[in-house]
Write a protein that holds these residues in place. Structure first.
Motif, PDB file in Angstrom:
ATOM      1  N   ILE A   1      10.136   1.686  47.027  1.00 34.41           N
ATOM      2  CA  ILE A   1      11.299   1.612  48.150  1.00 34.41           C
ATOM      3  C   ILE A   1      11.166   0.298  48.475  1.00 34.41           C
ATOM      4  N   TYR A   2      10.117  -0.316  48.887  1.00 32.29           N
ATOM      5  CA  TYR A   2      10.274  -1.623  49.420  1.00 32.29           C
ATOM      6  C   TYR A   2      10.633  -2.596  48.435  1.00 32.29           C
ATOM      7  N   GLY A   3      10.465  -2.586  47.300  1.00 35.81           N
ATOM      8  CA  GLY A   3      10.786  -3.367  46.084  1.00 35.81           C
ATOM      9  C   GLY A   3      12.260  -3.238  46.191  1.00 35.81           C
ATOM     10  N   ALA A   4      12.900  -1.933  45.963  1.00 33.89           N
ATOM     11  CA  ALA A   4      14.346  -1.713  46.148  1.00 33.89           C
ATOM     12  C   ALA A   4      14.970  -2.668  47.192  1.00 33.89           C
ATOM     13  N   LEU A   5      14.430  -2.446  48.493  1.00 28.21           N
ATOM     14  CA  LEU A   5      15.036  -3.315  49.493  1.00 28.21           C
ATOM     15  C   LEU A   5      14.779  -4.692  49.378  1.00 28.21           C
ATOM     16  N   ILE A   6      13.769  -5.227  48.866  1.00 27.93           N
ATOM     17  CA  ILE A   6      13.493  -6.607  48.666  1.00 27.93           C
ATOM     18  C   ILE A   6      14.631  -7.195  47.494  1.00 27.93           C
ATOM     19  N   GLY A   7      14.700  -6.219  46.437  1.00 26.35           N
ATOM     20  CA  GLY A   7      15.649  -6.390  45.399  1.00 26.35           C
ATOM     21  C   GLY A   7      16.879  -6.495  45.623  1.00 26.35           C
ATOM     22  N   ALA A   8      17.496  -5.683  46.625  1.00 26.91           N
ATOM     23  CA  ALA A   8      18.854  -5.821  46.982  1.00 26.91           C
ATOM     24  C   ALA A   8      18.846  -6.900  48.078  1.00 26.91           C
ATOM     25  N   ILE A   9      18.046  -7.367  48.768  1.00 24.89           N
ATOM     26  CA  ILE A   9      18.307  -8.365  49.744  1.00 24.89           C
ATOM     27  C   ILE A   9      18.424  -9.900  48.670  1.00 24.89           C
ATOM     28  N   PHE A  10      17.692  -9.972  47.993  1.00 25.02           N
ATOM     29  CA  PHE A  10      17.698 -11.050  47.037  1.00 25.02           C
ATOM     30  C   PHE A  10      18.876 -11.170  46.319  1.00 25.02           C
ATOM     31  N   ALA A  11      19.237  -9.987  45.856  1.00 24.58           N
ATOM     32  CA  ALA A  11      20.828  -9.809  45.185  1.00 24.58           C
ATOM     33  C   ALA A  11      21.910 -10.433  46.147  1.00 24.58           C
TER      34      ALA A  11
ATOM     35  N   GLY B   1      14.471  -4.280  41.556  1.00 23.52           N
ATOM     36  CA  GLY B   1      13.351  -4.684  42.550  1.00 23.52           C
ATOM     37  C   GLY B   1      12.326  -3.272  42.640  1.00 23.52           C
ATOM     38  N   ALA B   2      12.860  -2.313  42.428  1.00 25.84           N
ATOM     39  CA  ALA B   2      12.213  -0.987  42.508  1.00 25.84           C
ATOM     40  C   ALA B   2      11.219  -1.044  41.124  1.00 25.84           C
ATOM     41  N   TYR B   3      11.850  -1.321  40.160  1.00 33.17           N
ATOM     42  CA  TYR B   3      11.104  -1.402  38.901  1.00 33.17           C
ATOM     43  C   TYR B   3       9.949  -2.302  38.845  1.00 33.17           C
ATOM     44  N   LEU B   4      10.251  -3.653  39.325  1.00 37.81           N
ATOM     45  CA  LEU B   4       9.418  -4.515  39.465  1.00 37.81           C
ATOM     46  C   LEU B   4       8.031  -4.257  40.460  1.00 37.81           C
ATOM     47  N   ALA B   5       8.299  -3.569  41.407  1.00 32.06           N
ATOM     48  CA  ALA B   5       7.443  -3.015  42.330  1.00 32.06           C
ATOM     49  C   ALA B   5       6.455  -1.874  41.786  1.00 32.06           C
ATOM     50  N   ARG B   6       7.131  -1.193  41.126  1.00 33.25           N
ATOM     51  CA  ARG B   6       6.216  -0.044  40.143  1.00 33.25           C
ATOM     52  C   ARG B   6       5.485  -0.798  39.214  1.00 33.25           C
TER      53      ARG B   6
ATOM     54  N   LEU C   1      21.440 -17.040  37.915  1.00 32.85           N
ATOM     55  CA  LEU C   1      21.107 -16.938  39.257  1.00 32.85           C
ATOM     56  C   LEU C   1      20.446 -15.732  39.499  1.00 32.85           C
ATOM     57  N   ALA C   2      20.657 -14.612  38.850  1.00 31.89           N
ATOM     58  CA  ALA C   2      20.022 -13.389  38.938  1.00 31.89           C
ATOM     59  C   ALA C   2      18.696 -13.571  38.632  1.00 31.89           C
ATOM     60  N   SER C   3      18.403 -13.995  37.445  1.00 32.82           N
ATOM     61  CA  SER C   3      17.074 -14.140  36.936  1.00 32.82           C
ATOM     62  C   SER C   3      16.331 -14.846  38.080  1.00 32.82           C
ATOM     63  N   VAL C   4      16.710 -15.899  38.681  1.00 35.67           N
ATOM     64  CA  VAL C   4      15.832 -16.894  39.521  1.00 35.67           C
ATOM     65  C   VAL C   4      15.645 -15.873  40.881  1.00 35.67           C
ATOM     66  N   CYS C   5      16.602 -15.140  41.214  1.00 35.73           N
ATOM     67  CA  CYS C   5      16.390 -14.242  42.632  1.00 35.73           C
ATOM     68  C   CYS C   5      15.488 -13.208  42.391  1.00 35.73           C
ATOM     69  N   SER C   6      15.462 -12.639  41.047  1.00 38.74           N
ATOM     70  CA  SER C   6      14.419 -11.804  40.797  1.00 38.74           C
ATOM     71  C   SER C   6      13.220 -12.357  40.476  1.00 38.74           C
ATOM     72  N   LEU C   7      12.941 -13.562  40.004  1.00 35.36           N
ATOM     73  CA  LEU C   7      11.702 -14.339  40.149  1.00 35.36           C
ATOM     74  C   LEU C   7      10.967 -14.438  41.568  1.00 35.36           C
ATOM     75  N   LEU C   8      12.220 -14.773  42.600  1.00 34.87           N
ATOM     76  CA  LEU C   8      11.769 -14.880  43.871  1.00 34.87           C
ATOM     77  C   LEU C   8      11.237 -13.641  44.431  1.00 34.87           C
ATOM     78  N   ALA C   9      12.002 -12.574  44.053  1.00 30.33           N
ATOM     79  CA  ALA C   9      11.755 -11.166  44.700  1.00 30.33           C
ATOM     80  C   ALA C   9      10.285 -10.820  44.184  1.00 30.33           C
ATOM     81  N   ALA C  10      10.097 -11.098  42.809  1.00 33.10           N
ATOM     82  CA  ALA C  10       8.677 -10.569  42.200  1.00 33.10           C
ATOM     83  C   ALA C  10       7.683 -11.170  42.849  1.00 33.10           C
ATOM     84  N   ARG C  11       7.971 -12.562  43.145  1.00 38.18           N
ATOM     85  CA  ARG C  11       6.687 -13.319  43.649  1.00 38.18           C
ATOM     86  C   ARG C  11       6.693 -13.019  45.117  1.00 38.18           C
ATOM     87  N   TRP C  12       7.381 -12.388  45.880  1.00 40.56           N
ATOM     88  CA  TRP C  12       7.548 -11.815  47.204  1.00 40.56           C
ATOM     89  C   TRP C  12       6.746 -10.622  47.116  1.00 40.56           C
ATOM     90  N   LEU C  13       7.085  -9.937  46.277  1.00 41.97           N
ATOM     91  CA  LEU C  13       6.533  -8.361  45.903  1.00 41.97           C
ATOM     92  C   LEU C  13       4.892  -8.590  45.709  1.00 41.97           C
TER      93      LEU C  13
END
Length: 152
Positions: free
Chosen positions: A10-20, A69-74, A128-140
């Protein structure tokens, strides 16, 4: 027990949405500059174009970003991942999320009409979505110890 199982996704979904959202707002500058021109003398017209482009791109990116984001967190919580694995996987997931967002925009608003400018915008949005996903994954990955206890 069940709440702890879904806390990190759930935290991953929130972070993924924010970075998106941030990625969508950042992407909004590109169409605004392209459509209204780089030497536009009316800043109000540019700001309105930027607002609409940022709003549309954020609206289409928020759901794929949250799911990614939720998938990456899982994925991150299942075992220890190397930085190379995190980089590759997050770029792949971000690219897929960007592709979903771009296809949704093309289907809903453009009714399958694609020209060269739209194709270039699509490639930029996916990148840009790939870069945002990379940043979100590093944050997670950085926040993972707060949510996931090490299995002994």
């Amino acid at each position: 027990q069940l709440a702890m199982k879904y806390k990190f996704p759930i935290y991953g979904a929130l972070i993924g949405a924010i970075f998106a959202i941030f990625g969508g707002i950042f992407f909004g500058v590109i169409p605004a500059l392209t459509i209204f021109g780089f030497a536009n003398t009316d800043p109000g017209q540019f700001l309105v174009g930027f607002g609409f482009a940022g709003l549309y791109s954020s609206a289409f990116a928020i759901l794929p970003g949250a799911v990614g984001g939720a998938y990456l967190a899982r994925w991150l919580e299942t075992s220890e991942r190397t930085p190379r694995d995190v980089t590759f996987h997050s770029l792949l997931i971000g690219g897929l999320a960007g592709l979903v967002a771009v296809l949704a925009f093309i289907v809903i608003f453009l009714r399958f009409w694609v020209d060269w400018m739209t194709a270039v915008f699509a490639i930029l949005a996916i990148g840009l979505a790939s870069v945002c996903s990379l940043l979100a994954a590093r944050w997670l990955a950085w926040k993972k110890p707060k949510f996931v206890q090490a299995k002994t």
